[in-house]
Design an enzyme around this catalytic site. Structure first.
Site, short mmCIF file in Angstrom:
data_model
loop_
_atom_site.label_atom_id
_atom_site.label_comp_id
_atom_site.label_asym_id
_atom_site.label_seq_id
_atom_site.Cartn_x
_atom_site.Cartn_y
_atom_site.Cartn_z
CE LYS A 44 29.78 -28.85 -17.93
NZ LYS A 44 29.12 -27.17 -18.68
CE LYS A 46 28.04 -26.24 -13.67
NZ LYS A 46 28.25 -24.80 -15.12
N1 C2G Z 1 29.23 -17.10 -15.85
C1 C2G Z 1 30.18 -15.70 -15.66
N2 C2G Z 1 29.33 -15.11 -14.48
C2 C2G Z 1 28.28 -15.62 -13.48
C3 C2G Z 1 28.57 -16.93 -13.56
C4 C2G Z 1 28.57 -17.65 -15.39
O1 C2G Z 1 30.81 -14.40 -16.30
N3 C2G Z 1 28.25 -15.07 -12.91
C5 C2G Z 1 30.23 -17.63 -16.98
C6 C2G Z 1 30.71 -18.41 -16.83
O2 C2G Z 1 32.68 -17.99 -17.20
C7 C2G Z 1 30.81 -19.61 -18.55
C8 C2G Z 1 29.82 -19.04 -18.92
O3 C2G Z 1 29.09 -18.24 -17.92
O4 C2G Z 1 31.84 -18.61 -19.43
C9 C2G Z 1 28.37 -20.17 -18.18
O5 C2G Z 1 29.23 -20.39 -17.25
P1 C2G Z 1 27.79 -21.38 -16.75
O6 C2G Z 1 26.83 -22.70 -17.00
O7 C2G Z 1 28.29 -22.26 -15.54
O8 C2G Z 1 29.26 -23.14 -17.87
P2 C2G Z 1 30.50 -24.19 -17.60
O9 C2G Z 1 29.78 -25.20 -16.07
O10 C2G Z 1 31.24 -23.61 -16.92
O11 C2G Z 1 30.95 -24.98 -18.77
O12 C2G Z 1 33.70 -26.84 -21.99
C10 C2G Z 1 33.00 -25.66 -21.07
C11 C2G Z 1 32.20 -25.99 -19.83
O13 C2G Z 1 31.32 -26.41 -20.75
C12 C2G Z 1 31.70 -24.61 -19.72
#
Ligand code: C2G
Length: 154
Positions: A44, A46
């Site tokens: 991803k 990250k």
């Molecule tokens: N999130 C949120 N508000 C934020 C940051 C994150 O609502 N300020 C939510 C994101 O939208 C996501 C969840 O928290 O639903 C996890 O965010 P991340 O750890 O950034 O995960 P991500 O990289 O979006 O991984 O297959 C799907 C992916 O694995 C999603």
């Protein structure tokens, strides 16, 4: 039993994550979370501060979460939804529309993200702290420790 499923990296666990998980848990009776493995994180683009094991332990400890499991790739969602008999797939709206192909399997919900907080911003803010700031923080911490000591003596 209505099961909600979601996925994410959840690095440097913060209120944006907690508020999302709280809202997701309110959508059903059980919330299960796929935590991106370290290897999938790399896919991803990250690199998380905490390992998969640490991130999984932290999210599993959250009161809104019933179970966590590893997310190894983009393709596993369909089999996960069937395996866990999930009736809702939900995720933050930064993914709006990206998982609509799951609509034949379950309800697909995108919830508004929490503004003004992200793991990336936290990392940037921390790395911006210079030595002088850190010295001030250390001094303040020592002052707090002294105050606590005097309070605990009384
Ligand atoms: N999130 C949120 N508000 C934020 C940051 C994150 O609502 N300020 C939510 C994101 O939208 C996501 C969840 O928290 O639903 C996890 O965010 P991340 O750890 O950034 O995960 P991500 O990289 O979006 O991984 O297959 C799907 C992916 O694995 C999603």
């Amino acid at each position: 039993m209505k099961t909600v499923i979601t996925y994410g990296t959840f690095d440097l666990f913060h209120v944006g994550h907690i508020r999302l998980l709280k809202r997701l848990s309110a959508l059903g009776d059980k919330l299960i979370v796929g935590i991106s493995s370290d290897e999938f994180n790399a896919l991803k683009g990250k690199s998380s501060f905490y390992s998969y094991e640490e991130r999984a332990e932290i999210v599993e400890s959250c009161r809104y979460v019933d179970e966590v499991f590893p997310e190894h790739n983009w393709q596993q969602k369909r089999s996960d939804i069937e395996r866990f008999n999930a009736s809702i797939f939900a995720i933050g709206d930064d993914w709006e529309g990206k998982f609509d192909e799951l609509k034949d399997l379950c309800e697909v919900v995108y919830l508004p993200r929490t503004e003004d907080i992200s793991t990336t911003e936290i990392k940037q803010n921390l790395s911006a702290l210079n030595g002088q700031d850190l010295d001030k923080i250390e001094t303040s911490l020592h002052e707090v420790i002294e105050i606590v000591k005097t309070l605990s003596i009384k």
